[in-house]
Design a protein around this motif. Structure first.
Motif, PDB file in Angstrom:
ATOM      1  N   GLU B 210       0.973  -1.231  -0.066  1.00 29.28           N
ATOM      2  CA  GLU B 210      -0.059   0.062   0.007  1.00 29.28           C
ATOM      3  C   GLU B 210       0.859   1.219   0.046  1.00 29.28           C
ATOM      4  O   GLU B 210       0.364   2.620  -0.171  1.00 29.28           O
ATOM      5  CB  GLU B 210      -0.827  -0.006   1.198  1.00 29.28           C
ATOM      6  CG  GLU B 210      -1.993  -1.168   1.309  1.00 29.28           C
ATOM      7  CD  GLU B 210      -1.404  -2.424   1.911  1.00 29.28           C
ATOM      8  OE1 GLU B 210      -0.486  -2.354   2.543  1.00 29.28           O
ATOM      9  OE2 GLU B 210      -1.532  -3.469   1.180  1.00 29.28           O
ATOM     10  N   GLY B 211       2.157   0.955   0.203  1.00 31.38           N
ATOM     11  CA  GLY B 211       3.040   2.147   0.325  1.00 31.38           C
ATOM     12  C   GLY B 211       3.313   2.836   1.741  1.00 31.38           C
ATOM     13  O   GLY B 211       3.708   3.937   1.757  1.00 31.38           O
ATOM     14  N   VAL B 212       3.124   1.893   2.522  1.00 33.30           N
ATOM     15  CA  VAL B 212       3.588   2.268   3.830  1.00 33.30           C
ATOM     16  C   VAL B 212       5.044   2.035   4.272  1.00 33.30           C
ATOM     17  O   VAL B 212       5.505   1.105   3.783  1.00 33.30           O
ATOM     18  CB  VAL B 212       2.715   1.698   4.956  1.00 33.30           C
ATOM     19  CG1 VAL B 212       2.892   1.869   6.470  1.00 33.30           C
ATOM     20  CG2 VAL B 212       0.936   2.065   4.893  1.00 33.30           C
ATOM     21  N   VAL B 213       5.722   2.813   4.879  1.00 34.87           N
ATOM     22  CA  VAL B 213       7.168   2.659   5.070  1.00 34.87           C
ATOM     23  C   VAL B 213       7.291   1.771   6.237  1.00 34.87           C
ATOM     24  O   VAL B 213       6.970   1.930   7.238  1.00 34.87           O
ATOM     25  CB  VAL B 213       7.926   4.093   5.389  1.00 34.87           C
ATOM     26  CG1 VAL B 213       9.249   3.736   5.632  1.00 34.87           C
ATOM     27  CG2 VAL B 213       7.494   5.017   4.162  1.00 34.87           C
ATOM     28  N   ARG B 240       4.383   5.390   8.127  1.00 33.28           N
ATOM     29  CA  ARG B 240       3.513   6.300   7.465  1.00 33.28           C
ATOM     30  C   ARG B 240       3.542   5.979   5.882  1.00 33.28           C
ATOM     31  O   ARG B 240       4.338   5.495   5.450  1.00 33.28           O
ATOM     32  CB  ARG B 240       4.151   7.696   7.619  1.00 33.28           C
ATOM     33  CG  ARG B 240       4.047   8.294   8.958  1.00 33.28           C
ATOM     34  CD  ARG B 240       3.736   9.830   9.071  1.00 33.28           C
ATOM     35  NE  ARG B 240       3.269  10.185  10.299  1.00 33.28           N
ATOM     36  CZ  ARG B 240       4.319  10.192  11.261  1.00 33.28           C
ATOM     37  NH1 ARG B 240       5.402   9.886  11.311  1.00 33.28           N
ATOM     38  NH2 ARG B 240       3.649  10.833  12.394  1.00 33.28           N
ATOM     39  N   MET B 241       2.464   6.507   5.593  1.00 33.74           N
ATOM     40  CA  MET B 241       2.231   6.148   3.746  1.00 33.74           C
ATOM     41  C   MET B 241       2.775   7.145   3.037  1.00 33.74           C
ATOM     42  O   MET B 241       2.849   8.301   3.213  1.00 33.74           O
ATOM     43  CB  MET B 241       0.593   6.298   3.736  1.00 33.74           C
ATOM     44  CG  MET B 241       0.291   6.346   2.356  1.00 33.74           C
ATOM     45  SD  MET B 241       0.087   4.511   1.783  1.00 33.74           S
ATOM     46  CE  MET B 241      -1.799   4.336   1.805  1.00 33.74           C
ATOM     47  N   MET B 242       3.521   6.771   2.028  1.00 31.74           N
ATOM     48  CA  MET B 242       4.445   7.759   1.300  1.00 31.74           C
ATOM     49  C   MET B 242       3.444   8.729   0.461  1.00 31.74           C
ATOM     50  O   MET B 242       2.366   8.293  -0.087  1.00 31.74           O
ATOM     51  CB  MET B 242       4.935   6.996  -0.071  1.00 31.74           C
ATOM     52  CG  MET B 242       6.109   6.179   0.453  1.00 31.74           C
ATOM     53  SD  MET B 242       7.554   7.229   0.953  1.00 31.74           S
ATOM     54  CE  MET B 242       8.372   7.827  -0.741  1.00 31.74           C
ATOM     55  N   SER B 243       3.756  10.024   0.779  1.00 25.11           N
ATOM     56  CA  SER B 243       2.645  10.804   0.077  1.00 25.11           C
ATOM     57  C   SER B 243       3.371  12.268  -0.098  1.00 25.11           C
ATOM     58  O   SER B 243       4.394  12.601   0.439  1.00 25.11           O
ATOM     59  CB  SER B 243       1.376  11.272   1.126  1.00 25.11           C
ATOM     60  OG  SER B 243       2.042  12.048   1.988  1.00 25.11           O
ATOM     61  N   PRO B 244       2.901  13.141  -0.992  1.00 25.75           N
ATOM     62  CA  PRO B 244       3.558  14.471  -1.284  1.00 25.75           C
ATOM     63  C   PRO B 244       3.682  15.271  -0.021  1.00 25.75           C
ATOM     64  O   PRO B 244       4.712  15.773   0.141  1.00 25.75           O
ATOM     65  CB  PRO B 244       2.732  15.388  -2.276  1.00 25.75           C
ATOM     66  CG  PRO B 244       2.071  14.119  -2.832  1.00 25.75           C
ATOM     67  CD  PRO B 244       1.809  13.011  -1.903  1.00 25.75           C
ATOM     68  N   LYS B 245       2.712  15.469   0.768  1.00 27.44           N
ATOM     69  CA  LYS B 245       2.824  15.968   2.134  1.00 27.44           C
ATOM     70  C   LYS B 245       3.881  15.420   3.128  1.00 27.44           C
ATOM     71  O   LYS B 245       4.624  16.025   3.669  1.00 27.44           O
ATOM     72  CB  LYS B 245       1.321  15.795   2.813  1.00 27.44           C
ATOM     73  CG  LYS B 245       1.158  17.090   3.870  1.00 27.44           C
ATOM     74  CD  LYS B 245      -0.309  16.800   4.329  1.00 27.44           C
ATOM     75  CE  LYS B 245      -0.334  18.020   5.359  1.00 27.44           C
ATOM     76  NZ  LYS B 245      -1.494  17.499   6.380  1.00 27.44           N
ATOM     77  N   MET B 279      17.431  13.733  -1.313  1.00 31.49           N
ATOM     78  CA  MET B 279      16.960  12.528  -0.648  1.00 31.49           C
ATOM     79  C   MET B 279      15.454  12.477  -0.775  1.00 31.49           C
ATOM     80  O   MET B 279      14.840  11.438  -0.923  1.00 31.49           O
ATOM     81  CB  MET B 279      17.462  12.628   0.977  1.00 31.49           C
ATOM     82  CG  MET B 279      17.739  11.309   1.562  1.00 31.49           C
ATOM     83  SD  MET B 279      18.257  11.334   3.161  1.00 31.49           S
ATOM     84  CE  MET B 279      19.762  11.238   2.855  1.00 31.49           C
ATOM     85  N   SER B 280      14.875  13.555  -0.536  1.00 30.21           N
ATOM     86  CA  SER B 280      13.090  13.574  -0.627  1.00 30.21           C
ATOM     87  C   SER B 280      12.627  13.478  -1.993  1.00 30.21           C
ATOM     88  O   SER B 280      11.857  12.446  -2.248  1.00 30.21           O
ATOM     89  CB  SER B 280      12.825  14.719  -0.075  1.00 30.21           C
ATOM     90  OG  SER B 280      13.204  15.720  -0.628  1.00 30.21           O
ATOM     91  N   ALA B 281      13.455  14.046  -3.039  1.00 36.00           N
ATOM     92  CA  ALA B 281      12.744  13.828  -4.463  1.00 36.00           C
ATOM     93  C   ALA B 281      13.025  12.830  -4.913  1.00 36.00           C
ATOM     94  O   ALA B 281      12.464  12.196  -5.587  1.00 36.00           O
ATOM     95  CB  ALA B 281      13.293  15.215  -4.955  1.00 36.00           C
ATOM     96  N   GLY B 282      14.510  11.787  -4.468  1.00 36.08           N
ATOM     97  CA  GLY B 282      14.848  11.027  -4.838  1.00 36.08           C
ATOM     98  C   GLY B 282      13.903   9.707  -4.380  1.00 36.08           C
ATOM     99  O   GLY B 282      13.481   8.977  -5.375  1.00 36.08           O
ATOM    100  N   LEU B 283      13.667   9.735  -3.315  1.00 37.11           N
ATOM    101  CA  LEU B 283      12.503   8.675  -2.752  1.00 37.11           C
ATOM    102  C   LEU B 283      11.272   8.843  -3.343  1.00 37.11           C
ATOM    103  O   LEU B 283      10.865   8.001  -3.707  1.00 37.11           O
ATOM    104  CB  LEU B 283      12.379   8.951  -1.179  1.00 37.11           C
ATOM    105  CG  LEU B 283      13.292   8.217  -0.053  1.00 37.11           C
ATOM    106  CD1 LEU B 283      12.873   8.649   1.151  1.00 37.11           C
ATOM    107  CD2 LEU B 283      12.653   6.758  -0.101  1.00 37.11           C
ATOM    108  N   TRP B 284      10.742   9.886  -3.488  1.00 36.15           N
ATOM    109  CA  TRP B 284       9.457  10.278  -3.835  1.00 36.15           C
ATOM    110  C   TRP B 284       9.432   9.704  -5.625  1.00 36.15           C
ATOM    111  O   TRP B 284       8.571   8.928  -5.928  1.00 36.15           O
ATOM    112  CB  TRP B 284       9.026  11.704  -4.199  1.00 36.15           C
ATOM    113  CG  TRP B 284       7.537  11.937  -4.496  1.00 36.15           C
ATOM    114  CD1 TRP B 284       7.614  12.806  -5.596  1.00 36.15           C
ATOM    115  CD2 TRP B 284       6.350  11.305  -4.097  1.00 36.15           C
ATOM    116  NE1 TRP B 284       6.028  12.686  -5.744  1.00 36.15           N
ATOM    117  CE2 TRP B 284       5.440  11.915  -4.802  1.00 36.15           C
ATOM    118  CE3 TRP B 284       6.313  10.495  -2.973  1.00 36.15           C
ATOM    119  CZ2 TRP B 284       4.050  11.614  -4.636  1.00 36.15           C
ATOM    120  CZ3 TRP B 284       4.654  10.141  -2.774  1.00 36.15           C
ATOM    121  CH2 TRP B 284       3.813  10.739  -3.654  1.00 36.15           C
TER     122      TRP B 284
END
Lengths: 820, 293
Positions: B210-213, B240-245, B279-284
């Motif tokens: 589901e995208g939860v870390v 937490r779930m991966m999200s833009p926020k 880091m954040s943009a790469g992960l996303w």
């Protein structure tokens, strides 16, 4: 047509010095050694500014293995050098003004002993306040670095009244452009071998761009007559202006003379960084105004250059920057005020582009901003204000008529890269960011930008600018060509060889190219200012008729044939039957010695020429008495080798020419007469996460007349462009408190092949105005100029940000990512 | 001039080190040390060449772990197929270090022992363990603990690093089953290649379908900074779930947490910002690409 290997056809050749260089077999001057050689080293100031109270060299002198320790007391002649002004001390007397200043020099048996000796020399210093910048140097109460103050040179130029003109401008753009201290970073650091000869002469094996200037300068320093000094100056492992001025030569020469032993000096990279020249950092403030139609009404420029502690050619660089801050554009009114200021920073001086790089970075930045201001396309804006073909030069001086500006403009306009930008502009901007597919990293933004360059070649008005050369048939039968120009990697020998093949019909193996030896070559001026190829071309043009005629006349006399039937070719004199259709060396060859001919033929007129070609190599067995009329022979044949001709000709056949580089008849020092024009387009990618810029594609149009040597041409433009890439993105010799923060190549970063990746298209514009006989224009520098401003334009196209400082600071382009 | 010693085993090497104290220095490839010396660091009187110590050589797979000898050249780490398959971040890190000739000489051990090597962020997110010999016995500690323990110390380690141990993950039984791994390694220098690092960032996340870390490792380094795990930032993501926020918040936390060091060429501000951004943009971006695949 783009210039490349394919389009060059047979003109694409292995350069004569190529195999030696790529295999490493070639020995540079700094590779040379001599029996009983000593190692020379220089003690340099650790302080950017200090008074010398005392120098104690006794301990160093007493160290076993040390053969000489020199201080200022040991300079027999002038304790100063400098091509234009001799204000740089060979060995400092009572003051040091930068961290490269030399205080003592040592000759010892080994490097380790020399090193130890340096550490034993005690110098008492009293520290003086450091003048860190031109601003500090010009401030009230600043410490004075020289007797007549802190200003090396001021120059200005004024036409019309800019204040009045600004009042009527619709848009005015004001910006300050900051450019860095760039290092030449030649692969071979400064050095040489200095040999006292048995007859009392001194032989200097040390790279320089002007052997005769080094000879003059060393003569002043050593007190020896110039003729007693021989300078061997090529091949050079890169120079780019950095070895134009003296560097280690004074110390090598003085140590060799003092010890009467050969002395070798070779700078480490760190010492090269510390003592060597750099490109002048300049702050250029520009204020430029246009009317509602985009015509430039006023252009005001203030240039401040950090020239470091001593002059070298700082004044000339400033003159050049002043001229090139005006460039190819038309202005209503113009005002330029320039000043070059002494500081306690590193030495600034000669560097490929010679002040043009800084000026054009600023000028082209203005053009882009002005186009923005009036809503015009930047390339159209440039054309709107471009000079006419018969317009005078930037200072209003007469120049050689040229349509190069328009030609370069047109070529770039038609280039696929610029057309891509035109299409991008007409399409929605959204299209562009999505063009590479949906999952393209959203932080990568691409843009296309361009810059225009007008670059003067030659030294300019008022500076002796001699040219010339010599060609002769040597006793061994080689065609010996002598020039005072240097091979510093630019491909001078390859260009010379190709010109001799194409203009005279010689083959490579017929030739002996002699350069870089003041005992042999004529003084044909310096290898600087994009002038050497032009001068060699012109020299050969002048030498050819006379030399060719003499060779043919001598051959005609020997062969008993009319001159008109003979021509120069591979290996010797040929019958000229197919001259028109087959100018090259494709005829049948025969290794014929005149002596064999003479033995075989009782009567010169009776030689059976047709028989000669049948004999294969070696002996020519000629038939007697056939009395063939050679004019009826349909095949080209070698009739007489150069060697045979040399052996039999009653007097040496030699031609020499000397002349001056064309100059404007105009009373302004440094103003140019010949210009090269270029236009550069570049596609760049900005990573907005990191702020880093990558160049993806480049296009260069260069209007410089005929391509003398395709490889050399490409090499100059590509190499120059990579230098400009470093200037734009990574290179800055950073100084803090008068000390280099970038002391080596682990922190001073030149581009690697990974940085220089991406396509590079080069389009030469070879057409010159009718009747123009100045020949090919210089291209040694122009490739290094335009890429930096073009990258800034591309960065703006990609990000909307206008930058005013080089190298680009990634922080200015980094953005907070958007997560969508 | 230094005296060079050639011990044949780890115990001998340690004895030599104890004998010479600060005047003795372990050396393997010597590429990093020679740069230090060139830049004015004093040359030690004794160099202890560790290249002949058998325990430090070779690559072995044993009990579900990959063990790399500390003498493994960086060029081997770059092209070894097992490393490439199981630890692509390590391969990527090795690829980004220096130039070919230096990678042939420089070793994994040296890159770790110098404390600022570009392998370290990759090793941190792979939960690497280090096997040391302290003269008497073997000690195993995590790369993270070792770096934390040595933080602030400038002196080189006294012990001898013998091996790096990396746990091999079990291959999922079914393709596309259960969890997803997203990972990345970024080195940002002042030029494209053969450059000292300004920012080095590595991340490795295990996500539920589901995208939860479910697990996360974030590590940063670059320049003179001792690489660090960004534990506060990791805590933000876990569970937490991966999200833009979430990524917006991650950017902020990294910006606050990472502690780079500035030098004459690059500011702290740039380093912080760039670490947070890549880091954040790469992960996303990796997450989105994996999701759409």
């Amino acid at each position: 047509m783009l210039l490349n290997r394919q389009s060059s056809g047979e003109r694409w050749r292995a350069r004569p010095d190529g195999p030696g260089k790529v295999t490493g077999a070639l020995a540079y001057l700094t590779d040379r050694t001599a029996p009983d050689m000593l190692i020379g080293r220089v003690l340099r100031s650790p302080h950017p500014h200090a008074a010398i109270l005392a120098i104690h060299a006794e301990k160093a002198r007493a160290l076993p293995g040390v053969h000489a320790v020199l201080t200022y007391r040991d300079v027999p002649g002038l304790n100063g050098y400098g091509i234009a002004v001799q204000d740089q001390p060979v060995l400092c007397v009572d003051r040091v003004r930068y961290v490269g200043d030399a205080v003592a020099a040592v000759a010892a048996d080994t490097d380790a002993i020399a090193d130890q000796a340096l550490s034993l020399i005690e110098v008492e210093y009293r520290l003086l306040p450091i003048v860190e910048s031109p601003a500090a140097a010009l401030a009230d109460g600043a410490p004075l670095l020289h007797g007549d103050g802190n200003i090396l040179h001021r120059t200005d130029y004024k036409r019309g009244d800019v204040d009045v003109a600004f009042a009527s401008c619709t848009h005015i753009v004001e910006e300050v452009y900051d450019s860095p201290r760039q290092m030449h970073t030649y692969m071979e650091t400064e050095g040489g071998l200095f040999v006292p000869e048995k007859d009392g002469r001194l032989t200097v094996h040390s790279p320089t761009q002007h052997g005769f200037m080094d000879r003059l300068q060393l003569s002043r320093i050593t007190g020896m007559p110039e003729e007693r000094i021989r300078i061997l100056s090529s091949p050079i492992g890169g120079s780019f202006g950095g070895k134009d001025e003296l560097n280690v030569q004074p110390y090598g020469a003085l140590l060799a003379l003092k010890t009467n032993r050969p002395v070798k000096i070779h700078n480490s990279r760190k010492e090269s960084v510390r003592a060597g020249l750099k490109r002048h950092p300049m702050v250029i403030a520009m204020k430029t105004g246009i009317d509602a139609n985009g015509a430039i009404l006023a252009h005001q420029v203030k240039i401040t250059a950090d020239t470091g502690p001593y002059a070298t050619l700082g004044a000339e660089v400033l003159n050049f920057a002043t001229e090139h801050a005006l460039g190819p554009y038309r202005y209503g009114s113009v005002e330029v005020d320039s000043v070059s200021v002494y500081t306690n920073n590193g030495m600034s001086g000669e560097f490929r582009g010679f002040g043009g790089n800084q000026a054009i970075f600023a000028l082209e930045g203005q053009m882009d901003r002005l186009a923005d201001a009036c809503g015009m396309d930047p390339w159209d804006f440039r054309l709107r204000n471009m000079r006419e073909s018969d317009a005078p030069g930037p200072f209003g001086q007469p120049i050689a008529p040229t349509n190069g500006a328009k030609q370069a403009w047109d070529a770039l306009e038609a280039s696929s890269l610029w057309q891509e930008r035109r299409q991008n502009e007409s399409a929605a901007t959204v299209l562009r960011s999505e063009s590479s597919g949906g999952m393209k990293a959203p932080w990568l933004k691409t843009g296309i930008g361009a810059a225009f360059i007008m670059h003067g070649s030659g030294l300019g008005v008022g500076i002796p600018d001699p040219g010339g050369g010599r060609i002769k048939l040597a006793p061994d039968g080689k065609i010996e060509v002598q020039f005072g120009y240097e091979e510093c990697g630019q491909g001078l020998l390859a260009s010379l060889e190709l010109m001799l093949i194409e203009q005279f019909g010689f083959a490579p193996e017929d030739l002996r190219l002699v350069i870089g030896d003041t005992d042999v070559v004529p003084n044909s001026g310096s290898t600087t200012a994009s002038r050497a190829t032009t001068m060699m071309w012109k020299s050969l043009q002048r030498l050819r008729p006379g030399f060719q005629k003499e060779l043919l006349a001598a051959a005609a006399a020997l062969l008993g044939l009319p001159e008109e039937l003979l021509r120069l070719g591979r290996g010797g004199i040929w019958n000229s039957r197919a001259i028109g259709e087959n100018r090259g060396n494709r005829g049948r060859e025969a290794d014929v010695e005149y002596a064999d001919l003479a033995a075989a033929a009782g009567d010169m007129a009776g030689i059976d020429i047709s028989g000669i070609a049948d004999t294969g190599s070696g002996n020519a067995a000629c038939k007697h008495g056939a009395d063939v009329d050679v004019t009826e022979d349909t095949e080209e044949r070698l009739l007489l080798t150069y060697r045979a001709l040399a052996g039999k000709t009653p007097r040496p056949i030699v031609a020499e020419t000397s002349f001056a580089f064309p100059a404007s008849p105009f009373p302004r020092t440094g103003a140019h007469y010949l210009y090269t024009f270029a236009a550069v387009a570049v596609k760049a990618e900005v990573n907005t996460l990191t702020g880093r810029v990558r160049v993806l594609e480049q296009y260069h149009a260069v209007a410089a007349g005929p391509v003398v040597n395709p490889q050399g041409y490409l090499g100059q433009i590509e190499g120059g462009s990579i230098m400009a890439l470093g200037y734009a993105l990574t290179e800055e010799a950073l100084m803090q408190q008068g000390q280099y923060a970038t002391s080596n190549l682990d922190t001073y970063l030149i581009p690697t092949i990974a940085d220089a990746a991406g396509e590079m298209a080069i389009e030469p514009i070879e057409e010159l105005p009718e009747g123009d006989n100045y020949g090919p224009r210089g291209i040694g520098e122009i490739g290094s100029v335009g890429l930096a401003p073009a990258i800034l334009a591309a960065v703006h196209d990609a990000t909307g940000k206008r930058l005013n400082r080089l190298p680009i600071d990634p922080l200015q382009l980094a953005e907070r990512p958007a997560f969508t | 001039m230094s005296v060079i010693w050639h011990p044949q085993d780890a115990a001998e090497a340690i004895r030599l080190k104890e004998t010479f104290g600060a005047e003795g220095r372990f050396i393997s490839g010597g590429t990093w040390l020679s740069v230090q010396w060139e830049n004015g660091a004093p040359r030690p009187g004794h160099l202890i060449d560790v290249s002949a110590i058998p325990a430090m050589r070779g690559i072995a797979v044993q009990s579900k772990a990959l063990t790399l000898g500390a003498m493994t050249p960086l060029s081997v780490a770059r092209r070894d197929p097992l490393i490439g398959k199981s630890f692509p971040l390590l391969r990527e890190a090795a690829r980004s270090i220096a130039a070919p000739s230096i990678r042939n000489l420089g070793t994994i051990g040296g890159n770790i022992a110098c404390k600022t090597g570009d392998l370290l962020p990759a090793l941190l997110v792979c939960d690497a363990e280090l096997n040391w010999h302290d003269g008497h016995r073997l000690i195993t500690e995590s790369a993270s603990d070792w770096l934390n323990g040595t933080r602030g110390e400038t002196k080189p380690p006294d012990g001898l690093l013998l091996q790096v141990k990396l746990a091999l993950k079990e291959t999922p039984m079914f393709e596309g089953a259960a969890e997803r791994v997203i990972e990345g390694y970024h080195k940002i220098g002042r030029r494209e290649a053969f450059t000292p690092s300004v920012v080095t960032a590595a991340y490795r996340a295990v996500l539920s379908p589901e995208g939860v870390v479910q697990s996360i490792r974030l590590a940063a380094g670059g320049g003179l900074m001792i690489p660090q795990r960004l534990t506060e930032s990791e805590s933000l993501l876990i569970g937490r779930m991966m999200s833009p926020k979430l990524m917006e918040r991650l950017y902020e936390v990294i910006l606050r947490e990472v502690q780079p060091r500035q030098d004459a060429f690059v500011s702290c501000e740039y380093r912080k910002q760039t670490t947070a951004a890549v880091m954040s943009a790469g992960l996303w971006q990796t997450y989105r690409e994996a999701a759409s695949a």
